[in-house]
Design a protein around this motif. Sequence first.
Motif, PDB file in Angstrom:
ATOM      1  N   ILE A   1       0.858  -1.190   0.000  1.00 46.89           N
ATOM      2  CA  ILE A   1       0.000   0.000   0.000  1.00 46.89           C
ATOM      3  C   ILE A   1       0.892   1.237   0.000  1.00 46.89           C
ATOM      4  O   ILE A   1       1.813   1.354   0.800  1.00 46.89           O
ATOM      5  CB  ILE A   1      -0.938  -0.002   1.217  1.00 46.89           C
ATOM      6  CG1 ILE A   1      -1.920  -1.173   1.109  1.00 46.89           C
ATOM      7  CG2 ILE A   1      -1.682   1.321   1.325  1.00 46.89           C
ATOM      8  CD1 ILE A   1      -2.804  -1.362   2.305  1.00 46.89           C
ATOM      9  N   LYS A   2       0.605   2.135  -0.924  1.00 49.82           N
ATOM     10  CA  LYS A   2       1.333   3.393  -1.009  1.00 49.82           C
ATOM     11  C   LYS A   2       0.433   4.494  -0.471  1.00 49.82           C
ATOM     12  O   LYS A   2      -0.760   4.529  -0.763  1.00 49.82           O
ATOM     13  CB  LYS A   2       1.722   3.687  -2.460  1.00 49.82           C
ATOM     14  CG  LYS A   2       2.692   2.656  -3.005  1.00 49.82           C
ATOM     15  CD  LYS A   2       3.080   2.941  -4.431  1.00 49.82           C
ATOM     16  CE  LYS A   2       4.068   1.875  -4.911  1.00 49.82           C
ATOM     17  NZ  LYS A   2       4.532   2.110  -6.264  1.00 49.82           N
ATOM     18  N   THR A   3       1.021   5.379   0.311  1.00 49.80           N
ATOM     19  CA  THR A   3       0.267   6.471   0.915  1.00 49.80           C
ATOM     20  C   THR A   3       0.849   7.801   0.453  1.00 49.80           C
ATOM     21  O   THR A   3       2.070   7.998   0.498  1.00 49.80           O
ATOM     22  CB  THR A   3       0.331   6.377   2.457  1.00 49.80           C
ATOM     23  OG1 THR A   3      -0.168   5.104   2.847  1.00 49.80           O
ATOM     24  CG2 THR A   3      -0.506   7.463   3.101  1.00 49.80           C
TER      25      THR A   3
ATOM     26  N   MET B   1      -0.609   9.990  -7.575  1.00 50.48           N
ATOM     27  CA  MET B   1       0.042   9.374  -6.420  1.00 50.48           C
ATOM     28  C   MET B   1       1.540   9.492  -6.647  1.00 50.48           C
ATOM     29  O   MET B   1       2.006   9.311  -7.770  1.00 50.48           O
ATOM     30  CB  MET B   1      -0.362   7.904  -6.339  1.00 50.48           C
ATOM     31  CG  MET B   1       0.396   7.050  -5.344  1.00 50.48           C
ATOM     32  SD  MET B   1       0.195   7.500  -3.613  1.00 50.48           S
ATOM     33  CE  MET B   1      -1.523   7.191  -3.307  1.00 50.48           C
TER      34      MET B   1
ATOM     35  N   GLU C   1      -5.315   9.229  -1.829  1.00 53.52           N
ATOM     36  CA  GLU C   1      -4.702   9.164  -0.498  1.00 53.52           C
ATOM     37  C   GLU C   1      -3.824   7.924  -0.385  1.00 53.52           C
ATOM     38  O   GLU C   1      -2.761   7.947   0.222  1.00 53.52           O
ATOM     39  CB  GLU C   1      -5.802   9.122   0.562  1.00 53.52           C
ATOM     40  CG  GLU C   1      -5.289   8.945   1.960  1.00 53.52           C
ATOM     41  CD  GLU C   1      -6.400   8.814   2.982  1.00 53.52           C
ATOM     42  OE1 GLU C   1      -6.268   9.415   4.047  1.00 53.52           O
ATOM     43  OE2 GLU C   1      -7.397   8.112   2.703  1.00 53.52           O
ATOM     44  N   SER C   2      -4.298   6.819  -0.990  1.00 56.35           N
ATOM     45  CA  SER C   2      -3.532   5.573  -0.959  1.00 56.35           C
ATOM     46  C   SER C   2      -3.968   4.680  -2.109  1.00 56.35           C
ATOM     47  O   SER C   2      -5.022   4.889  -2.720  1.00 56.35           O
ATOM     48  CB  SER C   2      -3.719   4.850   0.380  1.00 56.35           C
ATOM     49  OG  SER C   2      -5.059   4.417   0.523  1.00 56.35           O
ATOM     50  N   CYS C   3      -3.140   3.683  -2.380  1.00 56.77           N
ATOM     51  CA  CYS C   3      -3.448   2.705  -3.414  1.00 56.77           C
ATOM     52  C   CYS C   3      -2.422   1.582  -3.320  1.00 56.77           C
ATOM     53  O   CYS C   3      -1.465   1.665  -2.550  1.00 56.77           O
ATOM     54  CB  CYS C   3      -3.392   3.338  -4.809  1.00 56.77           C
ATOM     55  SG  CYS C   3      -1.738   3.857  -5.330  1.00 56.77           S
ATOM     56  N   THR C   4      -2.622   0.563  -4.116  1.00 59.13           N
ATOM     57  CA  THR C   4      -1.555  -0.401  -4.365  1.00 59.13           C
ATOM     58  C   THR C   4      -1.112  -0.164  -5.796  1.00 59.13           C
ATOM     59  O   THR C   4      -1.913   0.209  -6.654  1.00 59.13           O
ATOM     60  CB  THR C   4      -2.020  -1.865  -4.173  1.00 59.13           C
ATOM     61  OG1 THR C   4      -3.140  -2.116  -5.011  1.00 59.13           O
ATOM     62  CG2 THR C   4      -2.387  -2.134  -2.723  1.00 59.13           C
TER      63      THR C   4
ATOM     64  N   GLU D   1      -7.584   1.988  -5.124  1.00 59.00           N
ATOM     65  CA  GLU D   1      -7.383   3.391  -4.802  1.00 59.00           C
ATOM     66  C   GLU D   1      -8.392   3.906  -3.770  1.00 59.00           C
ATOM     67  O   GLU D   1      -9.536   3.482  -3.737  1.00 59.00           O
ATOM     68  CB  GLU D   1      -7.439   4.250  -6.069  1.00 59.00           C
ATOM     69  CG  GLU D   1      -8.742   4.185  -6.824  1.00 59.00           C
ATOM     70  CD  GLU D   1      -8.798   3.094  -7.893  1.00 59.00           C
ATOM     71  OE1 GLU D   1      -7.926   2.205  -7.927  1.00 59.00           O
ATOM     72  OE2 GLU D   1      -9.747   3.124  -8.684  1.00 59.00           O
TER      73      GLU D   1
END
Length: 170
Positions: A9-11, A29, A83-86, A98
């Motif tokens: 997970i990327k923030t 992102m 805000e976040s995603c993979t 997302e």
Amino acid sequence: MNISDINPIKTAFPPIADEQCTVLLLGTMPGDRSLRLQQYYGHAGNHFWKLIYTLFDQPLEPDYQARKSFLLDHHIALWDVLESCTCEGSLDSNIKNEVVNDFSAFYARYPKIDHVFFDSRKAEEFYLRYVKKSPDKIYHLLPSPSRANASKSFEQKLDAWRELLLYVKG
């Protein structure tokens, strides 16, 4: 190895903004390099900062804090739609799962923002899917500053980004 090792997970970062901002620049992102550096547009191959400084006929500032101040001095806010995603790698086309940022709270905190610029078609796509356009804002699409956008030269990107100068202060 599990799936979270492959696609963690990327923030995203908090926004660069203050109450005087009238323009919002939105990406999707941060890429892997930006996340490692903890800097918006941290990859040296991305043209974002070079575009911004060239628009104002200023030499590119290497210091990240000075870059952030430069944006605010011109009443430009910077944030990401998500805000976040993979995402495997840094390409927007690989984004999955997302979660959108809270734009209602953002616009309530920064009510002077009346122009929103998307720095890629994918940023615009996510925004339209999850946030929708507001009648009190004007929306613009710019060519991506990413090096992955090799179909446009720096000069072509700069020419399109000049539209930003119509709506910023300073």
